[in-house]
Design an enzyme around this catalytic site. Structure first.
Site, PDB file in Angstrom:
ATOM      1  N   ASP A  52    -100.195  71.518  66.123  1.00 15.65           N
ATOM      2  CA  ASP A  52    -101.459  71.559  65.998  1.00 15.65           C
ATOM      3  C   ASP A  52    -102.187  72.904  66.607  1.00 15.65           C
ATOM      4  OD1 ASP A  52    -101.264  71.244  68.773  1.00 15.65           O
ATOM      5  OD2 ASP A  52    -102.520  69.201  68.932  1.00 15.65           O
ATOM      6  N   GLU A  54    -104.880  74.588  69.331  1.00 18.68           N
ATOM      7  CA  GLU A  54    -105.804  74.544  70.458  1.00 18.68           C
ATOM      8  C   GLU A  54    -106.613  75.630  70.579  1.00 18.68           C
ATOM      9  OE1 GLU A  54    -103.082  71.517  72.963  1.00 18.68           O
ATOM     10  OE2 GLU A  54    -102.240  73.170  72.524  1.00 18.68           O
ATOM     11  N   GLU A 151     -97.888  54.607  95.183  1.00 21.14           N
ATOM     12  CA  GLU A 151     -98.415  53.457  94.665  1.00 21.14           C
ATOM     13  C   GLU A 151     -97.282  53.062  93.592  1.00 21.14           C
ATOM     14  OE1 GLU A 151    -102.131  53.720  92.465  1.00 21.14           O
ATOM     15  OE2 GLU A 151    -103.342  54.463  94.157  1.00 21.14           O
ATOM     16  N   LYS A 155     -95.466  49.473  93.091  1.00 23.10           N
ATOM     17  CA  LYS A 155     -95.353  48.612  91.905  1.00 23.10           C
ATOM     18  C   LYS A 155     -93.841  48.263  91.617  1.00 23.10           C
ATOM     19  CE  LYS A 155     -99.572  50.650  89.824  1.00 23.10           C
ATOM     20  NZ  LYS A 155    -100.340  51.390  88.900  1.00 23.10           N
TER      21      LYS A 155
END
Length: 258
Positions: A52, A54, A151, A155
């Site tokens: 693409d 940018e 974190e 988990k």
């Protein structure tokens, strides 16, 4: 065979589209434009047939106008484009800031393909991107260790006890991705593209013990055995604690730090 979505476009065609977009930006924003550039794979010359576009459009701000920061993103059928429109002072501030994904997000500040830059803004952008101190990188590393990796460990242990174990492959990817960010931040090195984050991180020095195993597991796609994922991620966490101590990166604070 008919193919929906992106189709093969040559680099020459893609650059021509970039110039067409730049012309339209001049029509829309006129004298407010400070610079227009192309970033990503097109600016590096590594774009593939389905890549693409940018681009960056930098605007000045007058006393009667407000700062601007937004994006145009659209599909033209065979190709996709994104144009980030941003005030010069916002862009310079962003370039000089270090955050957790800096090794992946800040490459564009160093590799603009200039289409319009009469006042030499892009060299100033590079200067701003080179300005962060070691302290800035240390703070970003702390944020990743505490705000992300710790974190993930919680988990991981919850899932190990209570399930669902179908969540483990996703966690392994997160451990690998943010582990790579830590390696990049520590070495103050940028990744060339999202597709190369893990292999390029594996080439950098001073990697925490356990990172290589998690990264290679993710790259291989061998994420079907829950016990192996848990063991690899736990070993990586242990390696990170030792790595943080070795390099004086603080993970733990007093019980309530304020």
């Amino acid at each position: 065979m008919h193919m929906n979505g992106p189709v093969k476009i040559s680099r020459e065609e893609r650059l021509q589209i970039c110039h067409e977009i730049a012309s339209r930006l001049h029509e829309v924003y006129g004298d407010r434009i400070v610079a227009i550039g192309v970033y990503g794979s097109v600016s590096r010359g590594t774009d593939g047939p389905f890549s693409d576009i940018e681009m960056l459009c930098v605007l000045s701000v007058s006393e009667s106008s407000e700062s601007i920061e937004f994006s145009y993103e659209w599909l033209a059928g065979p190709w996709k484009a994104e144009v980030n429109v941003c005030s010069a002072e916002i862009l310079l501030k962003t370039a000089s800031t270090v955050e957790g994904r800096w090794p992946l997000t800040h490459g564009p500040f160093f590799s603009q393909l200039s289409l319009y830059d009469p006042e030499g803004f892009f060299p100033k952008l590079i200067e701003a991107a080179e300005s962060p101190t070691k302290g800035d990188f240390r703070r970003a590393i702390h944020e990743v260790l505490v705000g992300e990796i710790y974190e993930f460990v919680g988990k991981l242990r919850n899932v190990s006890l209570n399930g669902p174990r179908t969540y483990l492959p996703y966690l392994a990817v997160q451990f690998a991705q943010y582990g790579a960010m830590l390696v990049g931040l520590h070495n103050q090195k940028l990744f060339s593209t999202g597709a190369m984050v893990l292999p390029e991180a594996l080439e950098m020095p001073n990697r925490p013990d356990g990172f290589d195993n998690v990264a290679r597991m993710v790259m291989s796609g061998e994420l079907g055995e829950p016990s192996k994922i848990v063991s690899a991620c736990e070993n990586f966490w242990n390696g990170l604690e030792n790595w943080a101590n070795e390099h004086d990166y603080v993970i733990y604070s007093k019980r309530i730090p304020f």
